[in-house]
Design a protein around this motif. Structure first.
Motif, mmCIF file in Angstrom:
data_model
loop_
_atom_site.group_PDB
_atom_site.id
_atom_site.type_symbol
_atom_site.label_atom_id
_atom_site.label_comp_id
_atom_site.label_asym_id
_atom_site.label_seq_id
_atom_site.Cartn_x
_atom_site.Cartn_y
_atom_site.Cartn_z
ATOM 1 N N ARG A 293 0.816 -1.212 0.000
ATOM 2 C CA ARG A 293 0.000 0.000 0.000
ATOM 3 C C ARG A 293 0.853 1.268 0.000
ATOM 4 N NH1 ARG A 293 -1.320 2.008 5.102
ATOM 5 N NH2 ARG A 293 -0.090 1.106 6.763
ATOM 6 N N ASP A 305 1.680 6.565 1.866
ATOM 7 C CA ASP A 305 0.933 5.346 2.177
ATOM 8 C C ASP A 305 -0.535 5.532 1.832
ATOM 9 O OD1 ASP A 305 3.343 4.706 3.359
ATOM 10 O OD2 ASP A 305 2.678 5.310 5.358
ATOM 11 N N PHE A 306 -1.135 4.478 1.322
ATOM 12 C CA PHE A 306 -2.585 4.462 1.139
ATOM 13 C C PHE A 306 -3.191 3.604 2.244
ATOM 14 C CE2 PHE A 306 -1.503 6.152 -2.946
ATOM 15 C CZ PHE A 306 -2.612 6.894 -3.311
ATOM 16 N N PRO A 307 -4.459 3.851 2.589
ATOM 17 C CA PRO A 307 -5.080 3.039 3.649
ATOM 18 C C PRO A 307 -5.135 1.567 3.240
ATOM 19 C CG PRO A 307 -6.412 4.999 3.177
ATOM 20 C CD PRO A 307 -5.360 4.922 2.108
ATOM 21 N N SER A 417 -3.217 8.981 5.624
ATOM 22 C CA SER A 417 -2.625 8.887 4.301
ATOM 23 C C SER A 417 -2.087 10.250 3.846
ATOM 24 C CB SER A 417 -3.677 8.354 3.320
ATOM 25 O OG SER A 417 -3.099 8.176 2.064
ATOM 26 N N SER A 420 1.124 11.140 5.327
ATOM 27 C CA SER A 420 2.239 10.210 5.125
ATOM 28 C C SER A 420 3.158 10.646 3.981
ATOM 29 C CB SER A 420 1.700 8.805 4.824
ATOM 30 O OG SER A 420 1.121 8.772 3.534
#
Ligand SMILES: [Zn+2]
Length: 494
Positions: A293, A305-307, A417, A420
């Protein structure tokens, strides 16, 4: 992800197209003789309008997909295309041929004489005659006015209603998502249109002295590639049945009856393959890649970062994430306005926008400006948060939003996200390179597997078979040229 130039232009084009229909209907409805087929054809569009449509859309295609950065390859394809167009029925269109920086296997035409080949299809073609055949097929769509007649058949009204769209319309009010509407340009032709273009391709290539039977090899190739290589939409060539085997035979039958302007007919495998040496092959990780992710962008030196569990996609214009429930979206694009605060001010000044408290807190050491917002348009209301971040002189806009009912449940994942976004510093990631085709000429006869061992490409044997139209482990003669993808290996997980 790459440059957000003209992101909103596609939707503008679509609107212009839809808005223009009434005047088109009034001014120029009527029958005309089709120049390529000789048949009468009902059409609502003048040639000038057709050319204008292509001229307007061309910059959008180029912005969305990118030109392949190799001037000599571009000039080569433009040169062959012009020669073909000169022996076709509409030589005076502003014929334009481009190689797009896209790994998928595709070729398509816009009205008015704009023809596009992806670098993906260039890699899989195996001779100049095949390239000429594909160009001829696409020219055929234009000379026979297929897209114009499709549009005439009132498809215009339907354009934009879900063709190629990945998102519910209420989730795409911001311009960065226009790339999803690229699907509009891939008008679906009928089986008859495809067969007619095959026949016109055969006609044009034989007039130039190329062996028309070579076009059948393209059909064989399309039948063998994997869906990953062809892409989710599939090549325009496969978008409608006749299946490739069927078309392959039809082309062979037609080619056998067609007189070729040159004896022996041209195939030109070696000169074509030589031009492919060094061609970027597959996805280019320098434009960003996912590891789980986490998204890394070596050229722009950032990660984020993605969830967990979200669907993600990286295109030239945006990196996007969609929640599993499809009720929330994250979109990273380039920002406008110079500084984070100026970018945020402009964003919050949009009509229908209501901004919350502004935060100027740095994001992982990078200058930033962020705010919650509530946005109301005809499609409804959205709630979300936007962060503008400056990194190495570039302004990024990172946006997360959802329908109001879903926002409270998604808010914390979206915020995590958004916050991040960080510089990418790992040298191994910063240094990744794409795979490229190496074109090897055998100095002596050898089996395929032996050659691949020598090149350190044994693990790519299936791909090499498809790229070179080989089966099993055939003995290859001395002097044989072979396309082998090399490099492009990503470093291990950090
Ligand atoms: Zn076609």
């Amino acid at each position: 992800m790459f440059m957000g130039v003209g992101v909103s232009r596609l939707s503008m084009w679509r609107k212009a197209l839809a808005g223009g229909l009434c005047s088109v209907l009034l001014l120029s409805a009527g029958c005309a003789v089709n120049p390529a087929t000789g048949q009468r054809q009902f059409t609502l569009m003048t040639e000038a309008q057709e050319i204008q449509m292509g001229r307007d859309a061309d910059p959008d295609i180029v912005a969305a997909m990118g030109l392949y950065p190799d001037e000599s390859l571009q000039a080569y394809v433009q040169g062959l295309g012009e020669q073909l167009a000169a022996v076709a029925e509409r030589p005076n269109l502003p014929w334009t041929f481009r190689v797009l920086d896209d790994p998928l296997i595709n070729a398509f035409a816009l009205p008015g004489g704009f023809i596009y080949m992806t670098r993906g299809i260039m890699a899989y073609l195996d001779s100049e005659a095949e390239l000429v055949g594909v160009l001829g097929h696409e020219i055929g769509h234009v000379t026979a006015r297929h897209s114009v007649s499709r549009i005439s058949k009132a498809q215009l009204a339907q354009l934009g209603l879900g063709v190629g769209m990945i998102l519910a319309p209420e989730l795409q009010p911001f311009e960065g998502l226009a790339s999803a509407s690229l699907g509009l340009l891939f008008l679906r032709f009928s089986r008859d249109d495809e067969r007619q273009s095959d026949a016109l391709g055969v006609r044009y290539m034989s007039r130039l002295g190329y062996d028309p039977a070579e076009l059948s090899g393209v059909m064989a190739m399309l039948g063998s590639v994997t869906s990953e290589e062809a892409g989710p939409r599939g090549p325009e060539w496969l978008s409608t049945h006749p299946n490739p085997e069927n078309r392959e035979q039809l082309i062979l039958d037609l080619a056998a009856r067609t007189e070729v302007a040159r004896d022996p007919a041209l195939v030109n495998r070696e000169p074509y393959l030589r031009r492919l040496d060094g061609l970027i092959f597959g996805e280019n990780p320098r434009e960003g890649f996912f590891r789980g992710r986490v998204f890394h962008h070596p050229d722009m030196a950032f990660s984020m970062d993605f969830p967990q569990g979200w669907r993600t996609a990286n295109s030239k214009q945006a990196v996007q994430g969609l929640s599993p429930e499809e009720d929330a979206l994250l979109v990273l694009t380039l920002g406008e306005g110079g500084t984070p605060s100026a970018g945020l001010r402009t964003f919050l000044a949009q009509e229908g926008m209501q901004g919350g408290a502004v935060s100027q807190a740095a994001v992982n050491g990078l200058p930033a400006a962020a705010a919650d917002f509530r946005f109301t348009s005809q499609q409804g209301t959205l709630e979300g948060r936007v962060v503008f971040v400056q990194h190495r002189g570039t302004l990024f806009r990172f946006l997360g939003y959802a329908q109001p009912a879903a926002w409270s449940a998604r808010r914390s994942a979206v915020r995590a996200s958004l916050e991040s976004f960080r510089p990418l510093t790992d040298q191994r990631y910063l240094a990744v390179q794409p795979a490229r085709l190496r074109v090897v000429t055998l100095s002596r006869s050898a089996a395929l597997s032996w050659v691949l061992d020598q090149e350190g490409a044994s693990h790519r044997i299936d791909e090499v078979r498809r790229l070179n139209r080989l089966e099993g482990n055939p003995p290859l003669p001395a002097g044989y040229m072979l396309k082998i993808p090399v490099g492009g290996v990503l470093p291990d997980e950090l």
